[in-house]
Scaffold this active site. Structure first.
Site, PDB file in Angstrom:
ATOM      1  CG  HIS A   1      -6.826 -26.205 -18.899  1.00  0.00           C
ATOM      2  ND1 HIS A   1      -7.059 -27.107 -17.884  1.00  0.00           N
ATOM      3  CD2 HIS A   1      -8.036 -25.678 -19.203  1.00  0.00           C
ATOM      4  CE1 HIS A   1      -8.360 -27.099 -17.590  1.00  0.00           C
ATOM      5  NE2 HIS A   1      -8.969 -26.248 -18.374  1.00  0.00           N
TER       6      HIS A   1
ATOM      7  CG  HIS B   1     -10.385 -21.620 -18.618  1.00  0.00           C
ATOM      8  ND1 HIS B   1     -11.166 -21.680 -17.485  1.00  0.00           N
ATOM      9  CD2 HIS B   1     -10.252 -22.912 -19.036  1.00  0.00           C
ATOM     10  CE1 HIS B   1     -11.482 -22.951 -17.235  1.00  0.00           C
ATOM     11  NE2 HIS B   1     -10.952 -23.718 -18.166  1.00  0.00           N
ATOM     12  CD  GLU B   2      -9.621 -23.795 -22.690  1.00  0.00           C
ATOM     13  OE1 GLU B   2      -8.987 -24.807 -22.344  1.00  0.00           O
ATOM     14  OE2 GLU B   2     -10.823 -23.629 -22.400  1.00  0.00           O
TER      15      GLU B   2
ATOM     16  CD  GLN C   1      -9.748 -28.926 -20.533  1.00  0.00           C
ATOM     17  OE1 GLN C   1      -9.598 -28.098 -21.411  1.00  0.00           O
ATOM     18  NE2 GLN C   1     -10.849 -28.986 -19.800  1.00  0.00           N
TER      19      GLN C   1
HETATM   20 NI    NI Z   1     -10.983 -25.759 -18.527  1.00  0.00          NI
END
Ligand code: NI
Length: 157
Positions: A135, A131-132, A51
């Site tokens: 990613h 969630h991470e 991110q």
């Molecule tokens: Ni996210």
């Protein structure tokens, strides 16, 4: 420390698989420091290295219980199921999703110095980890959500 730019969907970097970290040197420490600062500034409860444009298996999480840093995280046990609260993502503003996640997980990984660490997490913290870690595998919550909606619709769900 410095705040880094958060990559926004649909930047293709968000769909790529991040690489295992093998060097636990100053550059990694700077990345972790910057990721924490960027997460708090946003503000958000978690951030994965892709991110901020770095394809390495690094994440930071703080759901309000203190900062967690993990390098090369891997979920080794999962149990139970949760569907709420809705999930959002700093790379996908103004969208929430209902995502089915494990209720309880065990995660193994390394700290910033390469020492092995192990954590158990439940509920919202377990959700943040899942969630991470998604990613790091190029998976976004919109890829796995059963339903997505705008934040202003929350009260109607
Ligand atoms: Ni996210």
């Amino acid at each position: 420390m410095s705040i880094r730019k958060i990559v926004q969907y649909p930047d293709p970097i968000l769909k790529k698989k991040a690489k295992t970290v093998t060097k636990f040197h100053a550059r990694l420490h700077k990345l972790l420091d910057d990721m924490a600062e960027t997460m708090y500034d946003a503000p958000g409860v978690g951030l994965a290295a892709p991110q901020v444009g770095i394809l390495k298996r690094v994440l930071v999480i703080d759901i309000g219980e203190g900062l967690i840093e993990m390098v090369n995280p891997e979920i080794v046990e999962k149990s139970g199921e949760q569907l709420s609260p809705p999930e959002g993502c700093l790379s996908i503003p103004n969208l929430l999703g209902e995502v089915r996640r494990a209720q309880k997980i065990k995660v193994v990984g390394q700290d910033r110095y390469g020492n092995p660490i192990e954590m158990e997490a439940e509920g919202y913290l377990a959700r943040a980890f899942q969630h991470e870690i998604d990613h790091l595998n190029g998976i976004l919550f919109i890829d796995v959500a059963e339903r997505t909606f705008r934040p202003e619709e929350v009260d109607q769900t």
